[in-house]
Design an enzyme around this catalytic site. Structure first.
Site, short mmCIF file in Angstrom:
data_model
loop_
_atom_site.label_atom_id
_atom_site.label_comp_id
_atom_site.label_asym_id
_atom_site.label_seq_id
_atom_site.Cartn_x
_atom_site.Cartn_y
_atom_site.Cartn_z
N GLU A 1 -5.58 -8.66 0.68
CA GLU A 1 -6.25 -8.34 1.94
C GLU A 1 -7.72 -8.06 1.66
O GLU A 1 -8.05 -7.31 0.73
CB GLU A 1 -5.67 -7.08 2.60
N GLU B 1 0.80 -1.23 0.00
CA GLU B 1 0.00 0.00 0.00
C GLU B 1 0.83 1.28 0.00
O GLU B 1 0.78 2.06 0.96
CB GLU B 1 -0.96 0.00 1.20
O1 IFM Z 1 -4.33 -3.35 9.14
C1 IFM Z 1 -4.25 -2.81 7.87
C2 IFM Z 1 -3.10 -3.39 7.09
O2 IFM Z 1 -1.90 -3.23 7.75
C3 IFM Z 1 -2.99 -2.71 5.75
N1 IFM Z 1 -4.25 -2.75 5.04
C4 IFM Z 1 -5.43 -2.35 5.76
C5 IFM Z 1 -5.52 -3.07 7.09
C6 IFM Z 1 -6.78 -2.63 7.85
O3 IFM Z 1 -6.74 -1.25 8.09
#
Ligand code: IFM
Length: 456
Positions: free
Chosen positions: A357, A164
């Protein structure tokens, strides 16, 4: 029954700072997240990742839980400061040993490791020299990545360079709500550029030094993980549509275009230029950045909804609160965004895609007898997975899906209140307890899809 392809990779994800703890043990160096959390007033309630889930000491039991869930892959990140405490060339053998043991434990249980090299925890020593505003950090990252490929590559078929970059750049360097916590808007574009350069240099190092993977693993591949939150206009007013377009330029195109087309998007550059911000691009940089990769990882949770607001000096945009249901993060539950981001990715690339994710925080309720009934999380996962299934049916090369997260963990500046885990963690005793969603996900994996009973 929503059946997934036979070779679909079901997984769960975590990151080092959010679960490991042991922040200063066995030679580990200080990271920007250690510094951020140890600074009063930064993370909610003064929370830190000093202990987190204590995964550093409990990794064997955690890997046993992954095996019991039946996941085929586990996505985790390396703490750069465990391997190279000051971000330089001096290794910390105990850090290498820890990840070697973790990877071996996964392999012994038939779980494929997917390693993220950078999930936000830059060595503080590099931050002291300017962090991601300093071009040299990109080269230090590539050196660290090369050593990780050499040491772990035989047992790791999937590597992600960065997690990210948009969060690192904007939340870390403009809003100041994540480490390193600076509020210097004018540095954002430089940070983006150096992050992408670091990615490209690491991809080149991978092609040079990564060893072949063991015979029972797929061939090695490298990619990047982008967070995509498609932004929609709150109305069909032209100003709102332009506001949404701007957010998409800054959060999507700013990464997709250099990575896949070897250029920065003109609209995003024009936005920065109007604010007298110019990237420090050197000849050849975009060639590095756009080196071919092997897969794209996408983190997707929700969409954004915006309206124009000429009184907002930074972006001229106002976030609009969703009218529908939200998670404990206040994020709208909007399953079609998963389909939408996969469609978007396919306008840039025909690479294999992974949802690296997806998941939700809810205020989980523990019932008498200790059962954690998180039907809302089950509903969330089911509705988003249905969109993944729809995307595959429509031709998306979606190869896998990773739930965020295996465990309740340290949710950055929000501390320990938001719970994303399939597995509940009692942060007093560090005891782990399966939530109902974990049992549900195990069934989904076992059946390779969502059957009528699991459809609910
Ligand atoms: O916890 C975070 C993760 O580290 C990165 N993506 C989003 C998740 C939830 O906020």
């Amino acid at each position: 029954m929503l059946t997934f392809p036979d070779d679909f990779v079901w997984g769960a994800a975590t990151s080092a700072y959010q679960i490991e703890g042991a922040w200063n043990e066995d030679g580990k160096g200080e990271s920007i997240w250690d510094r951020f959390c140890h600074t009063p007033g930064r993370a909610a309630g003064g929370a830190t990742g000093d202990i987190a889930c204590d995964h550093y000491h409990r990794y064997t039991a955690d890997v046993d839980m992954l095996a019991a869930l039946g996941v085929k892959a586990y996505r985790f990140s390396l703490a750069w400061t465990r391997l190279f405490p000051d971000g330089g060339s001096q290794p910390n053998p105990a850090g290498f040993d820890f990840y070697r043991r973790l990877i071996a434990a996964l392999r012994e249980r038939g779980i494929m490791p997917m390693v993220t090299l950078y999930h936000w925890d830059l060595p503080q020593a590099l931050q002291d020299k300017g962090g991601w505003t300093n071009r040299d950090t990109a080269y230090r990252f590539a050196d660290y990545a090369a050593r990780a490929f050499e040491q772990f590559g035989a047992n790791v078929p999937l590597w992600a360079t960065l997690n990210e970059p948009t969060l690192i750049a904007f939340a870390g360097h403009a809003l100041g709500i994540k480490a390193p916590g600076t509020r210097r808007f004018w540095t954002v574009l430089t940070v983006v550029h150096h992050l992408l350069l670091a990615h490209g240099l690491a991809v080149e190092a991978f092609r040079e030094v990564a060893p072949a993977t063991a015979a029972d693993l797929p061939d090695p591949g490298i990619g990047i993980v982008l967070s995509v939150r498609p932004t929609h206009p709150a109305s069909d007013r032209p100003a709102d549509i332009r506001a949404a377009q701007l957010m998409n330029h800054l959060t999507q195109d700013l990464y997709f275009e250099p990575l896949f087309r070897g250029r920065y998007p003109t609209d995003a550059l024009a936005f920065f230029r109007r604010r007298l911000v110019r990237p420090k691009i050197q000849p050849g940089d975009l060639d590095h950045i756009s080196r071919p990769i092997d897969f794209l990882g996408i983190n997707v949770y929700t969409r954004g909804l915006v309206a124009a607001n000429r009184f907002n000096p930074a972006f001229g945009v106002r976030q609009v609160a969703p009218s529908g249901p939200t998670t404990a993060m206040g994020w709208e539950i909007y399953p079609p965004c998963l389909f939408e981001v996969l469609q978007l990715a396919q306008t840039y690339t025909d690479l294999p895609l992974y949802i690296t994710e997806n998941g939700a925080a809810f205020a989980d309720k523990t019932q008498t007898g200790g059962t954690i009934a998180d039907q809302d999380r089950i509903d969330f996962l089911r509705s988003y997975l249905a969109e993944a299934h729809r995307a595959i049916a429509a031709g998306a090369k979606l190869k896998g899906y990773f739930v965020w997260s295996l465990l309740d963990n340290f949710e950055w500046d929000e501390g320990y209140e938001p719970r994303f885990g399939l597995i509940h963690v009692d942060f007093e005793t560090l005891e782990r307890t399966w939530k109902q969603s974990a049992h549900w996900y195990r069934e989904v994996i076992a059946r390779n899809g969502i059957s009528e009973t699991l459809l609910g």
